[in-house]
Design a protein around this motif. Structure first.
Motif, PDB file in Angstrom:
ATOM      1  N   GLY B 134       0.917  -1.186   0.102  1.00  0.00           N
ATOM      2  CA  GLY B 134      -0.050  -0.042   0.171  1.00  0.00           C
ATOM      3  C   GLY B 134       0.676   1.393  -0.008  1.00  0.00           C
ATOM      4  O   GLY B 134       2.009   1.173  -0.675  1.00  0.00           O
ATOM      5  N   PHE B 135       0.402   2.301   0.853  1.00  0.00           N
ATOM      6  CA  PHE B 135       1.215   3.497   0.706  1.00  0.00           C
ATOM      7  C   PHE B 135       1.474   3.787   2.270  1.00  0.00           C
ATOM      8  O   PHE B 135       0.478   3.679   3.296  1.00  0.00           O
ATOM      9  CB  PHE B 135       0.097   4.554   0.099  1.00  0.00           C
ATOM     10  CG  PHE B 135       0.097   4.312  -1.333  1.00  0.00           C
ATOM     11  CD1 PHE B 135       0.993   4.739  -2.197  1.00  0.00           C
ATOM     12  CD2 PHE B 135      -1.067   3.551  -1.788  1.00  0.00           C
ATOM     13  CE1 PHE B 135       0.888   4.303  -3.443  1.00  0.00           C
ATOM     14  CE2 PHE B 135      -1.373   3.361  -2.958  1.00  0.00           C
ATOM     15  CZ  PHE B 135      -0.152   3.749  -3.823  1.00  0.00           C
ATOM     16  N   LEU B 136       2.716   4.453   2.621  1.00  0.00           N
ATOM     17  CA  LEU B 136       2.966   4.926   3.728  1.00  0.00           C
ATOM     18  C   LEU B 136       2.160   6.397   3.823  1.00  0.00           C
ATOM     19  O   LEU B 136       1.826   6.870   2.753  1.00  0.00           O
ATOM     20  CB  LEU B 136       4.528   5.307   4.003  1.00  0.00           C
ATOM     21  CG  LEU B 136       5.169   4.166   4.079  1.00  0.00           C
ATOM     22  CD1 LEU B 136       6.847   4.428   4.013  1.00  0.00           C
ATOM     23  CD2 LEU B 136       4.914   3.174   5.309  1.00  0.00           C
ATOM     24  N   PRO B 137       1.881   6.804   5.060  1.00  0.00           N
ATOM     25  CA  PRO B 137       1.214   8.392   5.134  1.00  0.00           C
ATOM     26  C   PRO B 137       2.082   9.528   4.556  1.00  0.00           C
ATOM     27  O   PRO B 137       1.428  10.432   3.956  1.00  0.00           O
ATOM     28  CB  PRO B 137       1.558   8.602   6.561  1.00  0.00           C
ATOM     29  CG  PRO B 137       1.577   7.195   7.322  1.00  0.00           C
ATOM     30  CD  PRO B 137       2.379   6.440   6.314  1.00  0.00           C
ATOM     31  N   SER B 138       3.358   9.012   4.370  1.00  0.00           N
ATOM     32  CA  SER B 138       4.044  10.353   3.452  1.00  0.00           C
ATOM     33  C   SER B 138       4.043   9.897   1.974  1.00  0.00           C
ATOM     34  O   SER B 138       4.684  10.800   1.177  1.00  0.00           O
ATOM     35  CB  SER B 138       5.696  10.041   3.992  1.00  0.00           C
ATOM     36  OG  SER B 138       6.122   8.783   3.942  1.00  0.00           O
ATOM     37  N   GLY B 139       3.325   8.805   1.569  1.00  0.00           N
ATOM     38  CA  GLY B 139       3.158   8.750   0.146  1.00  0.00           C
ATOM     39  C   GLY B 139       4.021   7.877  -0.594  1.00  0.00           C
ATOM     40  O   GLY B 139       3.449   7.645  -1.826  1.00  0.00           O
ATOM     41  N   GLU B 140       4.889   7.156   0.118  1.00  0.00           N
ATOM     42  CA  GLU B 140       5.585   6.216  -0.415  1.00  0.00           C
ATOM     43  C   GLU B 140       4.875   4.978  -0.686  1.00  0.00           C
ATOM     44  O   GLU B 140       4.196   4.461  -0.079  1.00  0.00           O
ATOM     45  CB  GLU B 140       6.882   5.774   0.221  1.00  0.00           C
ATOM     46  CG  GLU B 140       8.049   6.958   0.204  1.00  0.00           C
ATOM     47  CD  GLU B 140       8.116   7.601   1.686  1.00  0.00           C
ATOM     48  OE1 GLU B 140       7.027   7.804   2.173  1.00  0.00           O
ATOM     49  OE2 GLU B 140       8.956   7.942   1.827  1.00  0.00           O
ATOM     50  N   THR B 141       4.986   4.264  -1.755  1.00  0.00           N
ATOM     51  CA  THR B 141       4.653   3.017  -2.288  1.00  0.00           C
ATOM     52  C   THR B 141       5.439   1.985  -1.231  1.00  0.00           C
ATOM     53  O   THR B 141       6.618   1.946  -1.065  1.00  0.00           O
ATOM     54  CB  THR B 141       4.806   2.424  -3.534  1.00  0.00           C
ATOM     55  OG1 THR B 141       4.278   3.404  -4.600  1.00  0.00           O
ATOM     56  CG2 THR B 141       4.243   0.992  -4.007  1.00  0.00           C
ATOM     57  N   ALA B 142       4.782   1.100  -0.459  1.00  0.00           N
ATOM     58  CA  ALA B 142       5.482  -0.011   0.462  1.00  0.00           C
ATOM     59  C   ALA B 142       4.928  -1.105   0.267  1.00  0.00           C
ATOM     60  O   ALA B 142       3.802  -1.614   0.274  1.00  0.00           O
ATOM     61  CB  ALA B 142       5.290   0.814   1.878  1.00  0.00           C
ATOM     62  N   CYS B 143       5.778  -2.086   0.460  1.00  0.00           N
ATOM     63  CA  CYS B 143       5.409  -3.654   0.495  1.00  0.00           C
ATOM     64  C   CYS B 143       6.158  -4.105   1.789  1.00  0.00           C
ATOM     65  O   CYS B 143       7.644  -3.902   1.949  1.00  0.00           O
ATOM     66  CB  CYS B 143       6.268  -4.228  -0.734  1.00  0.00           C
ATOM     67  SG  CYS B 143       5.283  -3.931  -2.127  1.00  0.00           S
TER      68      CYS B 143
END
Lengths: 210, 215
Positions: B134-143
């Motif tokens: 999904g996405f971190l609060p700061s906007g990065e795509t994250a797995c």
């Protein structure tokens, strides 16, 4: 690590200094003549290409650099590629510089005491005394080239160095290469070119790092 | 007594950090292919010029040679000085570590194990199960991977499109932070690894050479 690392560097420098006395061996006169003629060498400068071979490498890792020496004990051993670094020994002080953050910075990781010990050890090489350093056994071989083989005596270089072969051209008496054999699967060959002796080297070479 | 308990509680709670929240978009199994993947795709030999920054402002430079096979997760590696002296050489295959050559202080199994783990984190996709995408609060795509040893590994893509890897301990503390940059010729030219340990260190790795390795 520092002491081992610097040992290797100073061994390398010492061997090259000792080996880089071009006229010293011209007369086929053996170690005594070599020693006598070494005293006439005031400066040496040369480019070098270092080829590192290891089992993990399918082809040797090539490094390039430049080397300066002024009698009695000033030298600058500088790598230009792939990683910049400089070791300068001048007026009794030895400093190593590494490339960090876009500039050369002094290596502060210590080892000054080790340097002094090791510098003392190689003084005999600097004087062309191949056969007088108790840490190494020196042998001569005459073939197409002249070869000096230095083999460590004792165990203090175990795991670091098996032998060193210095190849000297008979034609022009110049040092062609130094082969440092560390183990069955690891060696370092340094080929010299553009070697010049007794040509003025400004003192700034041993003071300025840029 | 109550005050002492309160202080202990605050100390314990402050030691436990929480992982950043990932806002999940779809079930992980459906979007795993969207995860950033800065890792090796085939067996490769890499040579890096490495700047090592240690505590107290101490800096050093070494050359690192790595042969890494993502299919088998086998690693061969060596560290040598700029002058060519080999300081450390080891092979790890099937979890079995064979230290071929090591000069002090590289001759401890702890050092070797840590180094191999760092290499795997840099070059291999994490092992284990993808827990969230999904996405971190700061906007990065994250797995987010949950690895077998209770650690968590996040593989991120920044807004600038560059991948990052973070490994968290079981208590949520960042143990490793890796940034990749300069993707050219199929490889990242620069890799920065920050290790948070008792003696923290940072590695700045610049690629000298990379080529497919022979099987």
């Amino acid at each position: 690590m520092r002491r081992s690392q610097l040992s290797f560097l100073f061994i390398l420098c010492g061997i090259i200094l000792a080996a880089a006395f071009p006229n010293a061996y011209a007369a086929d006169a053996g170690f005594e003549e070599l020693r006598k003629n070494a005293a006439q060498i005031k400066t040496i400068q040369a480019d070098f290409i270092q080829k590192k071979s290891m089992k993990i490498l399918t082809k040797p890792l090539i490094s390039e650099g430049r080397f300066y020496y002024t009698a009695p004990d000033s030298f600058r051993w500088e790598y230009l590629k792939p990683l910049k670094s400089i070791v300068i020994n001048h007026k009794g002080q030895t400093k190593r510089y590494i490339y960090s953050g876009g500039k050369m910075v002094e290596d502060q990781s210590g080892g000054a005491q080790g340097m002094k010990v090791i510098l003392g050890e190689i003084t005999s090489w600097m004087s062309g005394k191949f056969d007088q350093n108790p840490s190494f056994k020196a042998t001569l071989k005459e073939d197409t080239y002249t070869q000096i083989t230095l083999t460590p005596v004792g165990q203090n270089m175990d795991g670091m160095l098996q032998k060193v072969i210095i190849t000297i051209s008979k034609k022009d008496a110049a040092v062609k290469s130094v082969n440092i054999i560390e183990s069955e699967t690891s060696s370092t060959v340094i080929d010299f070119k553009n070697t010049q002796t007794n040509k003025n080297i400004p003192e700034s070479i041993f003071q300025d790092i840029e | 007594m109550k005050l002492a308990s309160l202080i202990i509680c605050i100390f314990v709670l402050s030691a436990c950090q929480t992982l950043p929240v990932i806002t999940q978009t779809t079930p992980p199994e459906k979007t795993a292919s969207a995860c950033p993947n800065p890792f090796l795709k085939q067996k490769t030999t890499l040579i890096h010029a490495i700047e090592v920054h240690m505590p107290g402002g101490i800096k050093n430079a070494v050359i690192g040679i790595t042969e890494a096979d993502p299919a088998t997760r086998a690693i061969s590696c060596a560290i040598m000085t700029v002058e060519g002296m080999v300081l450390f050489e080891a092979i790890e295959t099937d979890g079995s570590l064979d230290i071929r050559h090591a000069l002090p202080p590289f001759d401890s199994a702890h050092f070797a194990r840590n180094m191999i783990e760092d290499i795997k984190l840099i070059f291999f996709e994490p092992r284990g199960k993808i827990e969230k995408i999904g996405f971190l609060p700061s906007g990065e795509t994250a797995c987010r991977w949950r690895t077998g040893n209770s650690d968590t590994v996040d593989v991120l893509k920044t807004s600038g499109g560059l991948p990052e890897v973070k490994r968290y301990s079981g208590s949520g503390k960042v143990k490793r932070y890796i940034k990749f940059s300069g993707f050219t010729g199929g490889f990242y030219q620069s890799i920065e690894l920050r290790a948070q340990e008792l003696a923290s260190y940072t590695l700045f790795m610049n690629l000298v050479e990379a080529r497919p390795a022979e099987n």
